[in-house]
Design a protein around this motif. Sequence first.
Motif, PDB file in Angstrom:
ATOM      1  N   ARG A   1       2.477   1.678  -3.443  1.00 15.23           N
ATOM      2  CA  ARG A   1       1.537   2.123  -4.471  1.00 15.23           C
ATOM      3  C   ARG A   1       1.240   3.617  -4.333  1.00 15.23           C
ATOM      4  NH1 ARG A   1      -2.785  -2.898  -4.189  1.00 15.23           N
ATOM      5  NH2 ARG A   1      -1.614  -4.370  -5.508  1.00 15.23           N
ATOM      6  N   ASP A   2       1.019   4.052  -3.104  1.00 13.84           N
ATOM      7  CA  ASP A   2       0.723   5.471  -2.890  1.00 13.84           C
ATOM      8  C   ASP A   2       1.894   6.340  -3.336  1.00 13.84           C
ATOM      9  OD1 ASP A   2      -1.693   4.714  -1.868  1.00 13.84           O
ATOM     10  OD2 ASP A   2      -1.098   4.931   0.238  1.00 13.84           O
TER      11      ASP A   2
ATOM     12  N   THR B   1       0.827  -1.211   0.000  1.00 17.77           N
ATOM     13  CA  THR B   1       0.000   0.000   0.000  1.00 17.77           C
ATOM     14  C   THR B   1       0.856   1.255   0.000  1.00 17.77           C
ATOM     15  OG1 THR B   1      -1.753  -1.169   1.195  1.00 17.77           O
ATOM     16  CG2 THR B   1      -1.817   1.243   1.221  1.00 17.77           C
TER      17      THR B   1
END
Length: 290
Positions: free
Chosen positions: A132-133, A129
């Motif tokens: 990806r951010d 996560t």
Amino acid sequence: MRTSFGTILVLLGCLLAAPAVAAYALVGEVTDQQRYLDAVEPLADDPAIQQSVASQIDTALGDKVPEAAQPLVDQSVNSFVRSEEFRQLWLSVNKEAHPEVLAMLRGEESGSLSVRGDAIVLDLGDVTTQLRDRMSAEGVPFADQIPRVDASVELISRPAVRQLVPAFDLLETLSVVLPIVALLLLVGGVLIAARRGRVLIVGGIGLVVVMLLLVLFQFIARSQVTARSPRPELAGSFYDALTSQVQTMAWIVCGVGGLAVIVGGIVASAQGRRTAPPTPPPSRRASFSR
């Protein structure tokens, strides 16, 4: 007689000072969660740990990233391991792992730190996560399609931990009693002695010597721990974080010992002047004139 007895007490106190300092500093830093987190927090900025995590991410991504996007991916990965998000992840994982670190050092097998091969491993978990951010924010193509990525850090070898367990168990038992006994012996020896200056000098030199031996022992122990670990640079960083307070306190006590030598010299000089026998006045012969 009082000075001899006081000197013996002071020397005993000096001998106990090294394990007392090690016990108080090490046990306090490891068992107190906030002090433990303060000690390991700077490791998030350690180049060896950052490189280890970045290499694992690159391996996990492998050929799943288009070759044209590889430079941007590498840049995002390096940016991630140096980011505040990674620092917060590092702190969060270490906070959860603290009870397991204690269990490991106490020789308890209930801890949940994973063992891979012969190394104790700290799992950072899924970092997908966060990656990806960061990649999306930095404009990396196909950032939303990167696979699951797990990261971990090898802390120390299991044989090295087995070596540390008996010492830590003993230090934990004596961490309160030993500093008190050492301090009472040092102070009591000085107070009992008739020639306190000389005893202060002996005690000061003794403290300096045993603290230097403690620092030397810490250096030797570090070399043994790193030599037994599959990733010496990571084990060394972790060892330094947990024992930094021991070395700091050792140098402080060493400074106190040096100060005691100076004060003892002043006191001994003053006592010597007070106890010196008075100089008899020069004899004068009576002169007779014829």
